[in-house]
Design an enzyme around this catalytic site. Structure first.
Site, short mmCIF file in Angstrom:
data_model
loop_
_atom_site.label_atom_id
_atom_site.label_comp_id
_atom_site.label_asym_id
_atom_site.label_seq_id
_atom_site.Cartn_x
_atom_site.Cartn_y
_atom_site.Cartn_z
N LYS A 27 0.84 -1.21 0.00
CA LYS A 27 0.00 0.00 0.00
C LYS A 27 0.87 1.25 0.00
O LYS A 27 0.66 2.17 -0.80
CB LYS A 27 -0.89 -0.03 1.26
CG LYS A 27 -1.52 1.30 1.61
CD LYS A 27 -2.46 1.18 2.79
CE LYS A 27 -1.85 1.42 4.15
NZ LYS A 27 -1.43 2.80 4.43
N ASN A 28 1.85 1.26 0.91
CA ASN A 28 2.62 2.50 1.08
C ASN A 28 3.68 2.72 0.00
O ASN A 28 4.39 3.73 0.03
CB ASN A 28 3.24 2.54 2.49
CG ASN A 28 2.16 2.68 3.55
OD1 ASN A 28 1.01 3.05 3.22
ND2 ASN A 28 2.48 2.39 4.78
N CYS A 121 -5.60 7.15 10.26
CA CYS A 121 -5.90 6.31 11.41
C CYS A 121 -5.69 7.07 12.71
O CYS A 121 -4.90 8.01 12.77
CB CYS A 121 -4.94 5.14 11.41
SG CYS A 121 -5.22 4.03 10.06
N ARG A 126 -0.24 13.19 14.46
CA ARG A 126 0.10 13.25 13.05
C ARG A 126 0.10 14.69 12.49
O ARG A 126 -0.70 15.05 11.62
CB ARG A 126 -0.82 12.32 12.25
CG ARG A 126 -0.81 10.93 12.86
CD ARG A 126 -1.34 9.91 11.94
NE ARG A 126 -0.35 9.41 11.00
CZ ARG A 126 -0.61 8.48 10.10
NH1 ARG A 126 -1.81 7.97 10.01
NH2 ARG A 126 0.32 8.08 9.29
N ASP A 318 4.40 -0.24 12.21
CA ASP A 318 3.22 -0.89 11.64
C ASP A 318 3.13 -2.37 12.01
O ASP A 318 2.11 -3.01 11.76
CB ASP A 318 3.22 -0.74 10.10
CG ASP A 318 2.93 0.68 9.67
OD1 ASP A 318 2.44 1.46 10.50
OD2 ASP A 318 3.19 1.02 8.50
N ARG A 411 -8.88 -1.24 4.20
CA ARG A 411 -8.05 -0.12 3.70
C ARG A 411 -6.65 -0.61 3.32
O ARG A 411 -6.04 -0.06 2.41
CB ARG A 411 -7.88 0.94 4.80
CG ARG A 411 -9.06 1.84 4.95
CD ARG A 411 -8.76 2.94 5.94
NE ARG A 411 -7.63 3.75 5.50
CZ ARG A 411 -7.12 4.76 6.19
NH1 ARG A 411 -7.63 5.09 7.34
NH2 ARG A 411 -6.09 5.44 5.72
N1 EPU Z 1 5.75 13.93 11.97
C1 EPU Z 1 5.78 15.23 12.43
N2 EPU Z 1 5.51 16.23 11.54
C2 EPU Z 1 5.21 16.00 10.25
C3 EPU Z 1 5.19 14.67 9.77
C4 EPU Z 1 5.47 13.64 10.67
O1 EPU Z 1 6.04 15.48 13.60
O2 EPU Z 1 4.98 16.97 9.51
C5 EPU Z 1 6.04 12.84 12.91
C6 EPU Z 1 4.87 11.86 13.08
O3 EPU Z 1 3.92 12.35 13.99
C7 EPU Z 1 5.57 10.63 13.58
C8 EPU Z 1 6.91 10.67 12.83
O4 EPU Z 1 7.04 12.01 12.34
O5 EPU Z 1 5.82 10.73 14.95
C9 EPU Z 1 7.06 9.74 11.67
O6 EPU Z 1 5.89 9.72 10.91
P1 EPU Z 1 5.93 9.64 9.32
O7 EPU Z 1 5.75 11.01 8.77
O8 EPU Z 1 7.10 8.85 8.89
O9 EPU Z 1 4.62 8.84 9.04
P2 EPU Z 1 3.81 8.93 7.72
O10 EPU Z 1 4.72 9.25 6.61
O11 EPU Z 1 2.61 9.77 7.93
C10 EPU Z 1 4.11 6.44 6.97
C11 EPU Z 1 3.19 5.30 6.67
C12 EPU Z 1 2.56 4.82 7.99
C13 EPU Z 1 3.68 4.37 8.91
C14 EPU Z 1 4.67 5.53 9.13
C15 EPU Z 1 5.87 5.15 9.94
C16 EPU Z 1 2.43 5.86 4.45
C17 EPU Z 1 1.32 6.29 3.57
N3 EPU Z 1 2.15 5.76 5.75
O12 EPU Z 1 3.30 7.44 7.57
O13 EPU Z 1 1.75 3.72 7.66
O14 EPU Z 1 3.16 3.98 10.16
O15 EPU Z 1 5.13 6.01 7.85
O16 EPU Z 1 6.56 4.13 9.33
O17 EPU Z 1 3.52 5.58 3.98
C18 EPU Z 1 -0.21 2.41 7.71
O18 EPU Z 1 0.13 2.00 6.60
O19 EPU Z 1 -1.15 1.91 8.36
C19 EPU Z 1 0.53 3.54 8.29
C20 EPU Z 1 0.05 4.25 9.29
#
Ligand code: EPU
Length: 435
Positions: A27-28, A121, A126, A318, A411
């Protein structure tokens, strides 16, 4: 209230599942590859795209934005040639955090983009500050009115920038990697996420002529330029390492012999190593994992291990929930430290209702004592990953479980009940009336 649910008959600790289960496309990885359509002059092709709800939502988002989308089961063609809209539709974007990945390529192509605070989620706050700061660094202005962000590049063209991500973020790395490709000059991104999904996206873009240095490292250097020519070869979605990890845990708890095929074990070492040390009989091949002769010794329990989630190649957040289910069935006490998201231990209260011995110390820390007998219960999947963890718990448990909120599971996982049935699980999708 009527809710679509999964009804599952637990195996009460018996390891009776067997056969082969094939891992689908990630998915990601598929979602950012779909978003990359905005970087191209014409049609791009994607293969092995999982047929899951989040992909459908991304599909709908792209269509609403004017991208021509064609779908042929798992193959997609996307053409952004006639796309002009710069506002992300509110309803879908608010429901799916990954919608934010579109902002980078759209801003780079059109010089402006507006979007609501993205949803997703319930696993933590976030925030999107890293995105907003990055856009500003690339010469854009950011205005927020009524929870809609409007981002505009000066003279409609982003400028290259040096960006240091204060936290390694998967989607921020992908967003700025894509934005930088159409910016003026050379962008340097530091403290980038190293997840295989980021690498896979970068390699696809390079196959289309993008100039990106440092792929697979934490510093990416990107030469900006014009829209890319679509590559001859399609983007082939890499196997979902999280799905593979879930099947591995399910197999360890409930299968005698199971082949988890079409996966990349080298991307899953953070789970494979502790499972091996715990005593799970694993054979690792290049593209598959075999669980063999599992549960031969009656009542033998696996050893527990501690979990500390970490950015790749560390233990994936995850997989934290499914791994905790494993620990409820292993002997000994283990600590769980969720370092990435502060709401990602909330699901444990449902495992406790099933009989697990789990104590939560704060928003990030808990401990699990095993092995405990789990009993089937009525559960509500709280997010994509904990949803599948509940299915694993329900299969390991004694008695019947009903898991509602199946949308969350749909999802991220394609036709999960069909695939689990094929290896012997008693699971069916049903519409249930709850009092
Ligand atoms: N963060 C910030 N500010 C931002 C963005 C992120 O503080 O502007 C923080 C987040 O709150 C978190 C950390 O940075 O504490 C890392 O989060 P990241 O941004 O890496 O998460 P993401 O990119 O939103 C992706 C995956 C998630 C997975 C995380 C961590 C996708 C679409 N989603 O999310 O997947 O948990 O990386 O590996 O790639 C899922 O598939 O169910 C899922 C939640």
């Amino acid at each position: 209230m009527i809710k679509e649910s999964f009804v599952i008959e637990g195996l009460a600790g018996k390891k009776s599942l067997k056969g082969e289960i094939r891992v689908g496309g990630a998915k990601n990885a598929a979602l950012p590859a779909m978003a990359s359509a905005f970087l191209f002059k014409g049609e791009i092709k994607l293969e092995n795209v999982p047929d899951i709800e989040d992909v459908k939502r991304m599909f709908e988002l792209l269509e609403e934005l004017g991208v021509l989308v064609r779908k042929n089961p798992k193959n997609l063609s996307l053409d952004a040639k006639n796309a002009k809209k710069t506002e992300l539709p509110k309803e879908i974007s608010k429901k799916m955090r990954a919608s934010i990945i579109l902002t980078g390529p759209m801003l780079a192509r059109f010089g402006q983009v507006s979007f609501p605070h993205p949803g997703g989620c319930l696993i933590g706050e976030r925030p999107i500050d890293i995105f907003l700061e990055g856009f500003k660094k690339m010469g854009a202005t950011v205005k927020e009115t009524d929870s809609i962000y409007k981002v505009e590049a000066k003279n409609k063209k982003l400028k290259a920038a040096e960006i240091f991500f204060k936290i390694q973020s998967v989607t921020a790395t992908e967003t700025f990697l894509m934005a930088a490709l159409l910016a003026e000059g050379k962008t340097v991104l530091r403290n980038c996420a190293l997840e295989p999904e980021v690498t896979s996206l970068a390699e696809f873009l390079v196959s289309a002529g993008a100039r990106i240095d440092g792929i697979g490292t934490s510093t990416l250097t990107i030469e900006g330029g014009e829209l890319l020519n679509p590559p001859h070869a399609p983007y082939v979605t890499i196997p979902d390492r999280i799905e593979a990890g879930c099947f591995l845990i399910l197999g360890a708890l409930c299968a005698s012999d199971l082949e988890i095929s079409n996966c990349h074990p080298k991307n899953l070492l953070a789970l494979i190593e502790p499972l091996k040390n715990a005593g799970v009989p694993l054979e690792i091949k290049e593209n598959s994992i075999l669980i063999k002769n599992n549960g031969k010794i009656q009542n033998e329990k696996f050893k527990s291990f501690n979990i500390k989630t970490h950015e790749y190649p560390g233990f994936p957040t995850d997989l934290q929930a499914p791994a905790v289910v494993f620990l409820t069935q292993a002997s000994g006490e283990s600590s769980v430290f969720e370092t990435i998201f502060e709401g990602r231990l909330n699901y444990t209260s449902d495992l406790v209702k099933m009989g697990a011995d789990i104590k939560i110390w704060d928003a990030h820390r808990g401990s699990v004592k095993g092995a405990t007998l789990l009993k089937g219960k009525e559960l509500e999947g709280p997010d994509i990953r904990a949803g599948l963890a509940f299915i694993i718990a329900a299969l390991a448990a004694r008695g019947r479980s009903v898991i509602s909120n199946v949308y969350f599971i749909d999802r991220g996982y394609e036709k999960i009940e069909k695939r689990l049935k094929a290896i012997g699980a008693k699971i069916k999708r049903a519409t249930i009336i709850f009092p």
